[in-house]
Design a protein around this motif. Structure first.
Motif, short mmCIF file in Angstrom:
data_model
loop_
_atom_site.label_atom_id
_atom_site.label_comp_id
_atom_site.label_asym_id
_atom_site.label_seq_id
_atom_site.Cartn_x
_atom_site.Cartn_y
_atom_site.Cartn_z
N MET A 1 0.93 0.56 12.03
CA MET A 1 1.50 2.12 12.51
C MET A 1 -0.35 2.22 11.71
N GLY A 2 -1.46 1.72 11.02
CA GLY A 2 -2.25 1.57 10.47
C GLY A 2 -3.32 2.98 10.24
N LEU A 3 -2.01 3.12 9.39
CA LEU A 3 -1.90 4.77 8.33
C LEU A 3 -3.06 4.02 6.83
N ARG A 4 -3.90 4.73 6.45
CA ARG A 4 -3.86 4.56 4.98
C ARG A 4 -3.26 5.44 3.53
N ILE A 5 -3.58 4.30 2.49
CA ILE A 5 -2.25 4.58 1.01
C ILE A 5 -1.84 5.59 1.54
N GLY A 6 -3.11 6.41 1.32
CA GLY A 6 -2.60 7.47 0.79
C GLY A 6 -2.06 8.62 1.75
N GLU A 7 -1.91 8.20 2.94
CA GLU A 7 -1.44 9.07 4.21
C GLU A 7 0.52 8.41 4.48
N LEU A 8 0.48 7.30 3.64
CA LEU A 8 1.71 6.25 3.91
C LEU A 8 2.52 7.10 2.54
N LEU A 9 1.85 6.98 1.35
CA LEU A 9 2.92 7.70 0.05
C LEU A 9 2.95 8.95 0.36
N ALA A 10 2.10 10.17 1.06
CA ALA A 10 2.30 11.98 1.56
C ALA A 10 3.73 11.57 2.38
N LEU A 11 3.95 10.80 2.58
CA LEU A 11 4.89 11.02 3.94
C LEU A 11 6.07 10.84 3.40
N GLU A 12 6.70 11.92 4.34
CA GLU A 12 7.99 12.77 4.79
C GLU A 12 9.16 12.42 5.59
N LEU B 1 1.53 -8.75 -5.17
CA LEU B 1 2.10 -9.75 -3.86
C LEU B 1 1.09 -10.39 -3.21
N LEU B 2 -0.13 -9.93 -2.47
CA LEU B 2 -1.27 -11.15 -1.96
C LEU B 2 -1.70 -12.10 -4.06
N LYS B 3 -1.06 -12.32 -4.77
CA LYS B 3 -1.20 -12.94 -5.94
C LYS B 3 -0.81 -13.75 -5.95
N ARG B 4 0.94 -13.43 -5.68
CA ARG B 4 2.40 -14.62 -5.52
C ARG B 4 1.80 -15.50 -4.36
N LEU B 5 1.29 -14.72 -3.59
CA LEU B 5 1.39 -15.47 -2.59
C LEU B 5 -0.31 -16.41 -2.04
N GLN B 6 -0.64 -16.41 -3.31
CA GLN B 6 -1.95 -17.60 -3.08
C GLN B 6 -3.14 -16.69 -2.67
N MET B 7 -3.53 -15.99 -2.01
CA MET B 7 -4.20 -15.43 -1.15
C MET B 7 -5.79 -15.08 -1.80
N PRO B 8 -6.66 -14.62 -1.41
CA PRO B 8 -7.71 -14.49 -1.69
C PRO B 8 -7.61 -12.53 -1.49
N HIS B 9 -7.92 -12.15 -2.54
CA HIS B 9 -8.18 -10.60 -3.25
C HIS B 9 -8.95 -9.81 -1.36
N LYS B 10 -7.96 -8.38 -1.24
CA LYS B 10 -8.31 -7.78 -0.05
C LYS B 10 -8.41 -6.25 -1.04
N GLY B 11 -9.20 -6.09 -0.26
CA GLY B 11 -8.07 -4.25 -0.84
C GLY B 11 -7.32 -3.82 0.10
N PHE B 12 -6.58 -3.13 -0.49
CA PHE B 12 -5.40 -2.24 0.37
C PHE B 12 -5.25 -1.67 1.88
N HIS B 13 -6.65 -1.19 1.82
CA HIS B 13 -7.50 -0.67 3.51
C HIS B 13 -7.79 -1.45 4.52
N SER B 14 -7.57 -3.11 3.70
CA SER B 14 -7.82 -4.39 5.34
C SER B 14 -6.11 -4.30 5.50
N LEU B 15 -5.26 -3.42 5.71
CA LEU B 15 -3.58 -3.23 6.57
C LEU B 15 -4.55 -2.47 7.27
N ARG B 16 -5.09 -1.47 7.28
CA ARG B 16 -5.48 -0.74 8.39
C ARG B 16 -6.51 -1.61 9.63
N HIS B 17 -7.41 -2.48 8.38
CA HIS B 17 -8.34 -3.28 8.95
C HIS B 17 -7.81 -3.85 10.45
#
Length: 270
Positions: free
Chosen positions: A146-157, A242-258
């Motif tokens: 759904m392309g939410l930003r992290i702040g929008e996600l955590l404020a969601l009620e 989570l990314l480290k456990r999956l042995q993935m290169p580091h990406k910021g949380f905002h990459s989910l929106r991208h």
């Protein structure tokens, strides 16, 4: 008047009453972390364009307080914005005789590369989330689809979730910072821009997941840590682990929106 005295007056009387809490918190951090130590002892009438330009050069070469390295151009440009706004207000009020800050030469910021996950990486992330015992991790799915930003996600009620129409209403965001009393915590306010207030359809695959999450919810927030709301940085760290456990290169949380935007483009969405 010394610049540091004016900066405190400007923050409390011109920024705090009119700016968003997040903007005030950011400007206050810049003032106390950089400007008071760097230019604060200078009398305002003695500040010249060259004084300011030398300070900008210093920030670019050794402005990082922890490492001694230079700050990025984007970080320095935010500091310049604070300098210009504070000195422009001082000029308008007659505290200084000349406009000096508008002569600062800004460093060029490099355009950031848009980072997103591949289809294969997204599949691995989703599989890991479905195996988890932590309901808070389903917020990552919400952002992916759904392309939410992290702040929008955590404020969601839960009141923002309409299961009769299968829609989410984005009406607020949150960030980590100090409140008006100087207490550090989670602060909720209006979204980033007016256009950030929006209604998003919930994908059919996420409807049963959200309904089950609501059935087990212990507070009003869609994503939380049991009975407690989550801090933004804490949730970012959960994503990093989570990314480290999956042995993935580091990406910021905002990459989910991208990634959401990338998948949408791939299937022909405008």
């Amino acid at each position: 008047m010394k610049y540091k005295e004016w900066l405190n007056t400007w923050l409390e009387n011109y920024v705090k009453p009119s700016a968003k809490p997040k903007t005030y918190a950011r400007y206050s951090e810049i003032v106390h972390k950089h400007l008071i130590g760097g230019l604060g002892e200078t009398e305002m009438q003695n500040i010249t364009p060259l004084t300011l330009q030398k300070y900008i050069t210093e920030l670019l070469t050794s402005g990082n307080k922890k490492t001694g390295a230079g700050l990025s151009a984007s970080s320095v440009n935010i500091i310049i914005t604070v300098i210009q706004s504070s000195l422009q207000t001082a000029y308008n009020l007659g505290y200084i005789e000349k406009e000096v800050a508008n002569k600062i030469k800004r460093p060029k910021s490099k355009e950031k590369q848009v980072s997103s996950f591949t289809v294969a990486e997204q599949k691995l992330i989703e599989e890991a989330i479905f195996k988890t015992t932590k309901p808070k991790m389903y917020g990552i799915l919400i952002c992916l689809y759904m392309g939410l930003r992290i702040g929008e996600l955590l404020a969601l009620e839960w009141t923002d979730v309409d299961f009769s129409k299968n829609e989410l209403s984005i009406t607020k965001t949150c960030f980590d910072g100090k409140d008006k009393n100087g207490v550090f915590g989670r602060i909720t306010n209006a979204p980033k821009t007016d256009t950030s207030m929006r209604i998003i359809p919930i994908p059919k695959s996420l409807v049963p997941i959200l309904k089950e999450m609501k059935r087990k919810a212990k507070n009003q927030y869609v994503i939380s840590n049991g009975e407690k709301p989550l801090m933004v940085r804490s949730y970012q760290r959960s994503f990093e682990r989570l990314l480290k456990r999956l042995q993935m290169p580091h990406k910021g949380f905002h990459s989910l929106r991208h990634t959401f935007a990338t998948r949408a483009l791939e299937i022909g969405v405008d």
